[in-house]
Scaffold this motif. Structure first.
Motif, mmCIF file in Angstrom:
data_model
loop_
_atom_site.group_PDB
_atom_site.id
_atom_site.type_symbol
_atom_site.label_atom_id
_atom_site.label_comp_id
_atom_site.label_asym_id
_atom_site.label_seq_id
_atom_site.Cartn_x
_atom_site.Cartn_y
_atom_site.Cartn_z
ATOM 1 N N ARG A 1 -1.360 -28.833 22.036
ATOM 2 C CA ARG A 1 -0.424 -29.730 22.718
ATOM 3 C C ARG A 1 -0.603 -31.173 22.251
ATOM 4 O O ARG A 1 0.362 -31.948 22.186
ATOM 5 N N TRP B 1 -1.531 -32.132 19.208
ATOM 6 C CA TRP B 1 -1.194 -32.329 17.795
ATOM 7 C C TRP B 1 0.295 -32.090 17.582
ATOM 8 O O TRP B 1 0.784 -30.974 17.763
ATOM 9 N N THR B 2 0.986 -33.124 17.166
ATOM 10 C CA THR B 2 2.433 -33.021 16.949
ATOM 11 C C THR B 2 2.806 -33.172 15.481
ATOM 12 O O THR B 2 3.989 -33.269 15.157
ATOM 13 N N GLY C 1 1.419 -23.506 17.895
ATOM 14 C CA GLY C 1 1.998 -24.784 17.535
ATOM 15 C C GLY C 1 1.602 -25.150 16.117
ATOM 16 O O GLY C 1 1.772 -24.360 15.191
ATOM 17 N N GLY C 2 1.037 -26.336 15.935
ATOM 18 C CA GLY C 2 0.597 -26.787 14.613
ATOM 19 C C GLY C 2 -0.850 -26.485 14.309
ATOM 20 O O GLY C 2 -1.418 -27.046 13.364
#
Length: 224
Positions: A77, A79-80, A129-130
């Motif tokens: 969450r 790391w975007t 995610g990432g």
């Protein structure tokens, strides 16, 4: 979160429940705070490692004790991007899928990230995610010496030293030091003196800092 023995590679965690909080029967210790487990994770493991400020593509987090996966989800969450980061987690007693789903249902704000983990669990390589997550199942005392990675940050999240002393032994924490990149960091909820001394001997500059909630102190450090 526990540490195993030579024949423990296929064992699953046996879980009891205190409200919505899973408790490891073998160690009589909860997997996360009876208060807000996600806030605890963010305070201890993210803030304790100066994350997300230090995150960059290719950054590598390593962890002792995967547990419910809450730390991995908090990292995902945070790391975007752009790019991807890696996480390697050592776990001797992985949770059963249904137990993990029940535990993570307490954190609806993790939403799609939790669903990504659960859809691939149990698995050894999972994209959240990432974050490219690798699970190393087995006794960390046996697995970590042969690991070829170097971590930029460590989440030291075994059960409490008084209940699971093998996870906090001098030899294992020395291996943590040997598998830390220059300038790398660690954070842990425990402030036990023998743990701080072992991590200092492993090469870290160690600090005792305010803990989460009612816990007065925790520990963090940076590789000298």
């Amino acid at each position: 979160m526990g540490i195993g023995h030579d024949d423990d590679n296929e064992k699953q965690a046996v879980i009891d429940w205190t409200g919505g909080v899973p408790v490891a029967r073998a160690f009589d210790d909860p997997y996360f705070s009876l208060g807000d487990g996600l806030a605890e994770t963010e305070h201890v493991f993210l803030n304790g490692n100066d994350l997300p400020a230090r995150l960059r593509a290719g950054f590598h987090v390593a962890e002792l004790g995967f547990g419910t996966g809450l730390n991995a989800l908090a990292l995902a969450r945070a790391w975007t991007g752009p790019g991807r980061i890696a996480m390697t987690s050592f776990e001797a007693f992985p949770m059963a899928h249904d137990d993990m789903a029940r535990a993570l249902s307490a954190f609806p704000e993790l939403g799609d990230l939790a669903r990504q983990l659960l859809s691939a669990w149990p698995g050894r390589r999972i994209a959240i995610g990432g974050v490219d997550l690798t699970i190393v199942q087995g006794d960390a005392r046996l697995c970590l010496p042969g690991w070829q990675g170097q971590a930029d940050a460590w989440f030291l999240d075994g059960f409490a030293p008084a209940r699971n002393p093998q996870m906090w032994g001098d030899d294992l924490l020395a291996e943590v030091g040997r598998h830390t990149a220059a300038g790398g960091t660690f954070a842990t909820y425990t402030a036990a003196g023998h743990v701080r001394r072992a991590l200092s001997a492993a090469g870290f500059v160690v600090s005792r800092v305010p803990g989460y909630g009612r816990k007065r102190h925790m520990t963090k450090g940076v590789m000298a």
